[in-house]
Design a protein around this motif. Structure first.
Motif, short mmCIF file in Angstrom:
data_model
loop_
_atom_site.label_atom_id
_atom_site.label_comp_id
_atom_site.label_asym_id
_atom_site.label_seq_id
_atom_site.Cartn_x
_atom_site.Cartn_y
_atom_site.Cartn_z
N ALA A 106 -2.81 -1.04 -20.42
CA ALA A 106 -1.99 -2.25 -19.77
C ALA A 106 -3.36 -3.17 -18.96
N GLY A 107 -3.13 -4.31 -19.54
CA GLY A 107 -3.59 -5.37 -18.61
C GLY A 107 -3.10 -5.32 -17.51
N ILE A 108 -2.60 -4.78 -17.29
CA ILE A 108 -1.49 -4.95 -15.03
C ILE A 108 -2.10 -3.91 -14.66
N HIS A 109 -2.53 -2.59 -15.98
CA HIS A 109 -3.42 -1.13 -14.82
C HIS A 109 -4.93 -2.22 -14.76
N GLN A 110 -4.95 -2.31 -15.32
CA GLN A 110 -6.73 -2.41 -15.87
C GLN A 110 -6.52 -3.96 -14.60
N HIS A 111 -6.30 -4.48 -14.13
CA HIS A 111 -6.76 -5.55 -13.11
C HIS A 111 -6.06 -5.16 -11.86
N GLY A 112 -5.35 -3.99 -11.68
CA GLY A 112 -5.05 -3.37 -10.52
C GLY A 112 -6.25 -2.35 -10.21
N VAL A 113 -6.56 -1.51 -11.27
CA VAL A 113 -7.87 -0.94 -11.16
C VAL A 113 -9.21 -1.42 -10.56
N LEU A 114 -9.46 -2.83 -11.53
CA LEU A 114 -10.13 -3.80 -11.49
C LEU A 114 -10.71 -4.22 -9.74
N SER A 115 -9.51 -4.32 -9.57
CA SER A 115 -8.71 -4.86 -7.80
C SER A 115 -9.96 -3.38 -6.53
N ASP A 116 -8.55 -2.24 -6.83
CA ASP A 116 -8.89 -1.25 -6.08
C ASP A 116 -8.46 -0.23 -7.26
N PRO A 117 -10.19 0.90 -7.56
CA PRO A 117 -9.31 1.52 -8.73
C PRO A 117 -7.94 2.61 -8.24
N ARG A 118 -7.92 2.79 -6.52
CA ARG A 118 -6.27 3.38 -5.56
C ARG A 118 -5.38 3.11 -6.75
N THR A 119 -4.80 2.09 -6.95
CA THR A 119 -3.27 1.36 -7.55
C THR A 119 -3.35 2.20 -8.66
N TYR A 120 -4.46 2.05 -8.88
CA TYR A 120 -2.99 3.41 -10.42
C TYR A 120 -4.22 4.31 -10.26
N GLU A 121 -4.98 4.68 -9.58
CA GLU A 121 -5.83 6.22 -10.45
C GLU A 121 -4.89 7.21 -8.44
N ILE A 122 -4.63 8.22 -9.54
CA ILE A 122 -4.38 9.68 -7.74
C ILE A 122 -5.84 10.05 -7.18
N MET A 123 -6.69 9.84 -8.53
CA MET A 123 -8.15 11.09 -8.14
C MET A 123 -9.13 10.26 -9.42
N THR A 124 -10.38 10.46 -8.49
CA THR A 124 -11.42 9.23 -9.72
C THR A 124 -11.72 10.55 -10.95
N PRO A 125 -12.03 10.39 -11.72
CA PRO A 125 -12.29 10.64 -12.69
C PRO A 125 -14.05 11.10 -12.27
N GLU A 126 -14.44 10.52 -12.18
CA GLU A 126 -15.87 11.46 -11.05
C GLU A 126 -15.42 13.37 -10.30
N LEU A 127 -14.58 13.09 -9.98
CA LEU A 127 -14.46 14.16 -9.03
C LEU A 127 -13.63 15.55 -10.20
N VAL A 128 -13.77 15.49 -11.30
CA VAL A 128 -13.24 15.86 -12.43
C VAL A 128 -14.24 16.07 -12.99
#
Ligand code: KIV
Ligand code: ZN
Length: 518
Positions: free
Chosen positions: A296-318
């Motif tokens: 979703a565009g709204i999610h992409q925008h949020g993640v670009l501004s700050d990944p913590r808006t929609y990510e509870i863990m980073t892909p790198e962590l796993v």
């Protein structure tokens, strides 16, 4: 913070998944990967179930270090003898013995009384303790067992010397509140249980295996039994990566830790999918293809501004790879080696030679080579563990009209060149028919799956098949930008495994004949 013991049963309960059969070498490879992931206990198999399983547990016991190796045994002395024998060379070993305790199992499966069940539980733990100090007892179908009786069984097992008491939700029936009630009651009522490790083993029939495992931990369990990608009987077992990441991400509430190196979770998941041909569903938590994709565009925008808006863990962590362009046909060995290092793979010189070669070939067919391609090349090129008795030298297909036609050339190890053409319903079936006409193997195809390693039209296609040859089931795998070619490779991979199995059987028969002077 309490340390939770992670008990991995991918190679025992997981391998009971339909289609998840692995060869002994594949299981050994997987056991190394699981040990490197940082699990505490590996359940390597069920020794009494077959000579193949026994041999595979022996190999894992002899080679895999830094982790407890366990083998399953029914509450029968012969099973316990078999488990003790295959664990002889393990650095640290545990016998895991079990008996069903619910009335339905006692009455309908065994036709024994509760008293007989108590006697068998006590005797088997005592017998297992005569071999080693580390003994786990499981009350199969515990969650459907009368709770007073379950307390009695557990008390008998603890008095007989069990060091871990496992409470399986064998049929995936319980609910989180009920699971914590069972664990809490056992800990409160069974004398000596607080000196043992209490364990939870949950199945996913109601989709609650992970929630039930976490509820057990909250109630005092200190071991969780789980499998990579949640594979297992029916709907599967509790998924290792989900339990581990829930404990990690919500340590603020749960307050526990594991010894898992979370950055290896993704590669462990990929190796299992590669070996078994069973892909996690795309929306699978932690390791699914879409686990970190934001549509979703709204999610992409949020993640670009700050990944913590929609990510509870980073892909790198796993350890999940990115999807950016990484390498091309001009990439040098150092760049390739460094990219694999960044993905968590340290390559040997031979491995690096091989992937450099394969990568160049791929880059000629495919404009963008992504991290996922690198993992696929590594798995398909290097970790193949079977002798190349037959090798696909060329394949031509012609589609159109009612039937497709395929012409193949196969090179045998002994320099033999086999050529054939055949027609079939589609190019893959035509290629299979051509190969079948020149190879002395009757292949019954049970399943064929095609997956693209990466997005895009020029993606590397991965094909895996489950096939029966000479009464055994084999998984065959292939990867190519042309899926018909990948399917033909997968077919030959299964045939190569069957050829290796035939050679082994013949060698065994010969040595038996020599032994008896026949
Ligand atoms: O699900 C189960 O009950 C089991 C036991 C044998 C531990 O796998
Ligand atoms: Zn189970």
């Amino acid at each position: 913070m309490a340390r939770i013991t992670v008990f991995d049963t991918t190679l025992r309960d997981g391998e009971q998944s339909p289609g998840a059969t692995m060869t002994a070498l594949e299981k050994l490879r997987m056991a190394h990967e699981i040990a490197d992931l940082g699990v505490d206990v590996i359940e390597a198999g069920f020794a009494a179930s077959s000579p193949e399983d026994a041999a595979s547990i022996c190999a894992i016991s002899s080679e895999v270090r830094g982790v407890v190796i366990t083998a399953l045994a029914r509450s029968i002395s012969g099973d316990i003898d078999a488990a003790a024998k295959v664990l002889e060379t393990a650095e640290s070993a545990r016998i895991h013995t079990f008996i069903a305790t619910s009335d339905i199992h006692l009455e309908r499966k065994f036709d024994i009384s509760r008293q007989e069940c108590l006697d068998r539980a006590g005797e088997s733990v005592t017998y297992a303790r005569s071999f080693m100090d580390d003994v786990e007892f499981s009350a199969e179908d515990a969650t459907r067992t009368d709770l007073d009786f379950l307390c009695e069984v557990v008390e008998v097992a603890v008095s007989a010397g069990a060091t871990t008491i496992n409470i399986p939700d064998t049929v995936g029936y319980t609910l989180p509140t009920e699971m914590s009630h069972i664990i809490g009651t056992l800990l409160a009522r069974v004398p000596g249980l607080t000196d043992c490790v209490v364990s939870a083993h949950c199945h996913d029939d109601l989709g609650l295996a992970v929630a039930n495992s976490l509820a057990a931990v909250a109630a005092g369990a200190r071991q969780v039994e789980c499998t990579v990608n949640g594979i297992g009987e029916r709907a599967g077992n509790a998924a290792l990566e989900e339990i581990v990441m829930a404990l990690h991400v919500r340590s603020d509430l749960l307050g526990h830790e594991t010894g898992i190196n979370t950055e290896r979770l993704y590669r462990t998941s990929r190796l299992l999918a590669h070996l078994t041909g069973i892909e996690p569903q795309p929306n699978k938590a932690i390791v699914g293809r879409n686990a970190f994709a934001h549509e979703a565009g709204i999610h992409q925008h949020g993640v670009l501004s700050d990944p913590r808006t929609y990510e509870i863990m980073t892909p790198e962590l796993v350890g999940a790879p990115g999807t950016e362009l990484v390498l091309g046909k001009h990439s040098g060995r150092h760049g390739i080696e460094a990219r694999y290092e960044a993905l968590g793979y340290t390559l040997t010189r031979e491995e690096l030679d091989r992937v450099t070669e394969d990568l160049k070939t791929l880059a000629e067919r495919k404009k963008t080579v992504l991290d996922e391609d690198l993992i696929s090349i590594l798995h398909h090129g290097i970790m193949e563990d079977v002798e190349q008795t037959f090798h696909l030298a060329s394949l031509d297909v012609h589609c159109g009209g009612d039937l497709s036609k395929a012409s193949i050339v196969i090179e045998g190890q002994d320099g033999v060149r086999l050529e054939a053409s055949a027609a079939g319903d589609g190019p893959i079936m035509a290629a299979f028919a051509a190969m079948e006409s020149v190879l002395d193997f009757r292949v019954v195809l049970d399943d064929l799956t095609v997956r693209s390693a990466t997005p895009g039209r020029d993606a590397l296609g991965e094909v895996s098949i489950h096939a029966r040859v000479d009464g055994h089931t084999f998984t065959g795998r292939g990867a190519h930008t042309d899926v018909v070619h990948a399917a033909a490779q997968a077919y030959l991979h299964a045939v190569n495994k069957a050829a290796a199995a035939r050679n082994l059987e013949e060698a065994h028969l010969e040595s038996t004949a020599n032994h008896w002077g026949v």
